[in-house]
Structures are given as C-alpha cells and as structure tokens.
Design a protein around this motif. Structure first.
Motif, PDB file in Angstrom:
ATOM      1  N   GLN A 177       0.786  -1.374  -0.067  1.00 23.68           N
ATOM      2  CA  GLN A 177      -0.163   0.007   0.014  1.00 23.68           C
ATOM      3  C   GLN A 177       0.917   1.367  -0.311  1.00 23.68           C
ATOM      4  N   SER A 178       2.185   1.276   0.495  1.00 24.50           N
ATOM      5  CA  SER A 178       2.981   2.448   0.611  1.00 24.50           C
ATOM      6  C   SER A 178       3.802   2.617  -0.752  1.00 24.50           C
ATOM      7  N   MET A 179       3.502   1.777  -1.785  1.00 25.68           N
ATOM      8  CA  MET A 179       4.376   1.879  -3.127  1.00 25.68           C
ATOM      9  C   MET A 179       3.501   2.394  -4.160  1.00 25.68           C
ATOM     10  N   PRO A 180       4.225   3.315  -4.759  1.00 25.87           N
ATOM     11  CA  PRO A 180       3.556   4.023  -6.039  1.00 25.87           C
ATOM     12  C   PRO A 180       2.781   2.902  -6.950  1.00 25.87           C
ATOM     13  N   LEU A 181       1.845   3.320  -7.509  1.00 21.59           N
ATOM     14  CA  LEU A 181       0.998   2.301  -8.239  1.00 21.59           C
ATOM     15  C   LEU A 181       1.897   1.665  -9.308  1.00 21.59           C
ATOM     16  N   GLU A 182       2.797   2.244 -10.097  1.00 20.23           N
ATOM     17  CA  GLU A 182       3.695   1.755 -11.092  1.00 20.23           C
ATOM     18  C   GLU A 182       4.406   0.661 -10.382  1.00 20.23           C
ATOM     19  N   ARG A 183       5.062   0.883  -9.467  1.00 20.15           N
ATOM     20  CA  ARG A 183       6.050   0.058  -8.628  1.00 20.15           C
ATOM     21  C   ARG A 183       5.176  -1.227  -8.334  1.00 20.15           C
ATOM     22  N   ARG A 184       3.877  -0.985  -7.799  1.00  8.76           N
ATOM     23  CA  ARG A 184       3.018  -2.118  -7.403  1.00  8.76           C
ATOM     24  C   ARG A 184       3.009  -3.120  -8.725  1.00  8.76           C
ATOM     25  N   LEU A 185       2.586  -2.641  -9.773  1.00  9.41           N
ATOM     26  CA  LEU A 185       2.438  -3.430 -10.792  1.00  9.41           C
ATOM     27  C   LEU A 185       3.461  -3.972 -11.525  1.00  9.41           C
ATOM     28  N   ASN A 186       4.945  -3.183 -11.433  1.00 12.63           N
ATOM     29  CA  ASN A 186       5.879  -3.642 -11.932  1.00 12.63           C
ATOM     30  C   ASN A 186       6.512  -4.796 -11.104  1.00 12.63           C
ATOM     31  N   ASP A 187       6.546  -4.667  -9.892  1.00 12.83           N
ATOM     32  CA  ASP A 187       7.417  -5.540  -8.715  1.00 12.83           C
ATOM     33  C   ASP A 187       6.846  -6.562  -8.134  1.00 12.83           C
ATOM     34  N   ILE A 188       5.377  -6.612  -7.934  1.00 15.27           N
ATOM     35  CA  ILE A 188       4.674  -7.569  -7.334  1.00 15.27           C
ATOM     36  C   ILE A 188       4.212  -8.761  -8.055  1.00 15.27           C
ATOM     37  N   ARG A 189       4.587  -9.835  -7.562  1.00 15.75           N
ATOM     38  CA  ARG A 189       4.104 -11.176  -8.115  1.00 15.75           C
ATOM     39  C   ARG A 189       3.245 -11.866  -7.076  1.00 15.75           C
ATOM     40  N   LEU A 229      -6.018 -14.803  -3.862  1.00 21.70           N
ATOM     41  CA  LEU A 229      -5.431 -13.887  -2.644  1.00 21.70           C
ATOM     42  C   LEU A 229      -5.561 -12.304  -3.534  1.00 21.70           C
ATOM     43  N   GLY A 230      -6.372 -11.433  -2.793  1.00 21.98           N
ATOM     44  CA  GLY A 230      -6.449 -10.260  -3.102  1.00 21.98           C
ATOM     45  C   GLY A 230      -5.724  -9.159  -2.207  1.00 21.98           C
ATOM     46  N   LEU A 231      -5.217  -8.110  -2.939  1.00 25.55           N
ATOM     47  CA  LEU A 231      -4.482  -7.075  -1.704  1.00 25.55           C
ATOM     48  C   LEU A 231      -5.242  -5.815  -1.875  1.00 25.55           C
ATOM     49  N   PRO A 232      -6.334  -5.570  -0.829  1.00 32.84           N
ATOM     50  CA  PRO A 232      -6.966  -4.617  -0.727  1.00 32.84           C
ATOM     51  C   PRO A 232      -6.136  -3.181  -0.698  1.00 32.84           C
ATOM     52  N   ILE A 233      -6.561  -2.191  -1.528  1.00 31.66           N
ATOM     53  CA  ILE A 233      -5.875  -0.630  -1.344  1.00 31.66           C
ATOM     54  C   ILE A 233      -7.126   0.303  -1.207  1.00 31.66           C
TER      55      ILE A 233
END
Length: 479
Positions: A273-285, A420-424
């Motif tokens: 939740q503390s990550m910018p949107l672009e980083r969430r999409l690029n980094d998280i798996r 698994l869903g990660l709510p924001i």
C-alpha cells in the motif's frame, strides 16, 4: 581519518539551503499532527545522493570515534545497515521538507515495530542518535500519557546544517524527488500484527491531531468477529508467495465505533500500500503471476448516490460542464471530507494542486450543486452517528466504512476461490488472470450491499521480454 566524500554536482542554484524552508527549533502542534511516516525503503537513487549519504556516514563514524562510543568497529553487515538507515532518514527528511508546508517525519522507537523490517532497531537508533548529535536533525520525543490512553511516535525534522550540506552536494527542492527513491524490500519475514483491529476517536475537526486510541471491550461479540476476520485473512495470505513487497499482513482500523472507517491497513515498511502504483504493478507477483489493480471510480460519490436513492449518471460522475474533471473531483472530495460545501479551497489541496488557486470554488459549488443538489447538506446522511461525533465529522468515515465493508467481502469472495487479493482502500491488487472475476465480484457485491453497481477501472502493465511497462487505466469490461 577518512577524507571528505566529494560532491558529484556543483552547489545548488537555489541558494545556500537549496530552496528548502528554514527549519524551526520546535514544531507547532499542527506540525506534529501533520508528520509523514519515516519509511525505511527510502534510499539514494543516484550517485549524487549516494555521495551525500556517504559523507554523513563518514561524519557519524568520526563522531563515534572521537566520543569513544565503540570499543571496536562495526561488522560489515552492521555498517551496511547503518548506511541504509542514514539513507532512509536523510531521504525522508528532505522529501518531507519540500512539501507545503514543510513536514516532519515520524517513527516509533518501540523495538517491536521493527520486526520484519529491512533495517534493524540498533542501526536506526544509532543513526538517529548520531545525526542528532551532529546537528543534522532535530527530534521531538514521543511517548504516552501517564494513563497510557494516548501515545505519539517521535518526530524528526532537518536542521539548517543538513539542508546546507545537501545543497552543497547539488541536492535541492527541485532535484530531491529524483535523488531519493524507493528500493525493493529484501525482507522475506512477514511483519508482526500486534492488534488485528484498532479503534480511535474521531478528531473534532479536520486539522486536529489524530484521535486517541479507544478501548475495545474484549467480550464484545462484534469486535471478536471483526478481529477473527482479519486473523483469518492474515492466515490465508501466509499461504501465498508474494514477492516484490513485504509479505502482506493487515490491521483493520476503525474511527469512533466499529461501523466507521474500517479500512484494512497493510503493516510494515515495504508494504504494497505504501508503494506507488507503477511499482506495485511492475514489482509485485502473487505466486509468480503478474498483477493488475482494479479501482472503484468515484467511490464516495457513488456511495452518496446510493444513500440518496439515485442511480449513477451515465459516463463520468465528475463530468460537470464548465470545469475540468480534476477541479470537480477536488471540490467534491473536499466537500465530502468536510461534511459541507467547500467555499474556500483547503490549504493542503492548494499545495497539492496549485492550479486550483485560479478557480473560484464558489462557482464550482454553484455548478456542482445544480447537478447534485444533495451535496448542499451531505452531513444529514450521517445523523444516525450523532452520538459518536458531529455528523459533518462522521460523514467521511461513514463513507469509508461502507467502502471497506464491500472491499472486505470482495477479498473474502476471492479467497473462497483460492485467490489472494490485496486491498488498497478503494481498489484491490489481484493476479492478472483474476481481473475479470474481481470486476464481477465488486459489481455484484456493491449491488447487493448498497443497491448500486460501482463503475470500475483497471490498471496493468504490458510485458516486453524481461521488462514491464506501465500501461495505465482502462475501464473494467462489463460482465
């Protein structure tokens, strides 16, 4: 004696302190409440910023040596931790001080809050201690009232010495956002959730300090049920391999009573939740699969439509003749946050969106109220909570409570299907192959809970060989 680390840029052209405001010796009460969280994933992102942090590290080591504070040098791992702590502190201090008004940063000295963090408690304490000794930062100590009813984390803000040093390394208000960015968390340890649910009072006005923590009756059946929901969610998340961020664990926070606010907050530095949107999409798996983010469009305005029994308008709810979408959205959100029509742009809104200064909020109000007349007294929808706080103060927490209830049911619905869903808050991060299912669930649950289907948008990345590229938002496909 180690030599000074040379700057890699010329002095800032913005003056002796690089355009930063001169820091006070003491924080005002309002400044204490407006602090930013000191995030350990802040780090220098280019050689110029690395040189500044290296010079501060050099001075800290010299200060320790002269004070004979250590009988032997740190081990390599401990020294890396100290450097990382210094980088996070310096970056957080400088970035927060570029805001209008400048802000302090906050961090608890409770050793238990460092569980699972990339930077350990000893490194943080040493970094703060020696930066304060060397007059690079000022500190307002935290603590609790004698009865334990209210506590506050320590606040930190830069000194003129730090700002002047940064400017001499070419780091100023124009460059600092690029000089200090985010690094990936190297911690694979899930953060500890000390309390699954927390209840705080609603502050009496928007600019008040955070409300004090309220006691939750351990025998309250509703509280026990809410606590068990969060604990089940945390246990479910433990069964997934989530990479690119801190392993997700949550705490649910309520304001005033257990029907208000209710958002799920991911805990720990490096949480998604503390990550910018672009980083969430690029980094998280999630279990190795890329993710998409599904967001609710105009969430609170949509809930207001449901509460007054009206359907959503066709198209964009923020589309009002004569004004840009961003202006209308700013006015509506400020009005719902205040509980009554905004006649003057809030200072924090102007700081984030300076172009609003050229727009008369009274003209925006007149036009918006023609389209949404019930926004003239939105607080009336929160009168059932008058015993908790003034309805104007309750309204935004009531809207967030309804929103969070819906999103929790969505997370639980996905969990029943092994997803698994990660709510924001007003959105959710899910594996890419679950995007359509997630949209269907949000629509169905919002229709069931408030009698209205949310409009949705999806954010994703495109994959190109080994690189990810932010693609942006597109409407969630209709069911």
């Amino acid at each position: 004696m180690p030599e000074k680390v040379p700057p890699l840029r010329s002095n800032s052209s913005l003056g002796l302190m690089g355009g930063f405001r001169f820091p006070p010796e003491k924080l005002s009460r309002k400044a204490v409440g407006d602090s930013r969280y000191l995030n350990f994933l802040r780090a220098p992102s280019n050689p110029a910023a690395e040189a500044l942090v290296a010079e501060i590290h050099r001075r800290v080591i010299l200060a320790e040596t002269y004070a004979e504070a250590r009988t032997r040098a740190r081990r390599a791992d401990a020294d890396r931790q100290l450097r990382a702590a210094l980088g996070a502190i310096v970056g957080s201090l400088l970035l927060a001080w570029t805001e209008t008004p400048p802000r302090a940063v906050s961090r608890s000295f409770d050793a238990n809050t460092f569980t699972g963090e990339d930077i350990g408690y000893p490194a943080f304490v040493d970094a703060i201690h020696w930066m304060e000794k060397e007059y690079f930062l000022r500190r307002r100590r935290g603590g609790r009232l004698p009865d334990g009813s209210k506590g506050a984390a320590s606040r930190f803000w830069p000194t003129e010495k730090l700002l002047t040093l940064a400017a001499s390394y070419g780091i100023d208000t124009a460059t600092v956002a690029a000089d200090f960015g985010w690094r990936r968390s190297s911690s694979l340890k899930a953060p500890k959730v000390r309390e699954a649910i927390v209840l705080q009072e609603i502050p009496p006005h928007p600019n008040a300090e955070r409300g004090r923590k309220l006691r939750i009756d351990p025998h309250d059946l509703v509280a026990s049920s809410l606590r068990a929901e969060v604990e089940r969610l945390n246990a479910f998340a433990a069964g997934f391999d989530v990479t690119g961020c801190l392993p997700p664990r949550w705490q649910r926070k309520f304001k005033g009573n257990l029907q208000l606010y209710g958002r799920l907050h991911a805990v720990g530095d490096g949480n998604y939740q503390s990550m910018p949107l672009e980083r969430r999409l690029n980094d998280i798996r999630i279990n190795g699969e890329s993710v998409v983010e599904v967001d609710i469009s105009a969430s609170h305005l949509s809930i207001m439509h449901a509460l007054v029994g009206l359907p959503l308008p066709e198209g964009d709810p923020y589309a009002v003749p004569g004004f840009s979408r961003s202006t209308v959205k700013a006015w509506v959100n400020a009005t719902l946050g205040k509980g009554s029509p905004v006649r003057k742009w809030p200072k924090d809104r102007l700081a984030k969106t300076p172009e609003l200064a050229a727009v008369d909020p009274l003209e925006v109000m007149a036009t918006v109220l023609k389209q949404y007349p019930w926004l003239s007294e939105p607080w009336r929808l929160a009168t059932e909570f008058s015993a908790v706080a003034e309805p104007k103060r309750v309204l935004p927490h009531m809207l967030m409570g309804l929103e969070s209830d819906i999103m929790l049911v969505v997370v639980q619905g996905l969990g029943k299907q092994g997803i698994l869903g990660l709510p924001i808050h007003d959105g959710i991060l899910v594996p890419a192959n679950a995007a359509a299912l997630t949209c269907d669930l949000i629509r169905a649950i919002s229709r069931r809970e408030i009698g209205l289907e949310f409009k949705l948008k999806t954010y994703s990345t495109t994959q190109n060989h080994s690189q990810s590229h932010f693609e942006g938002a597109y409407p969630c496909a209709d069911a």
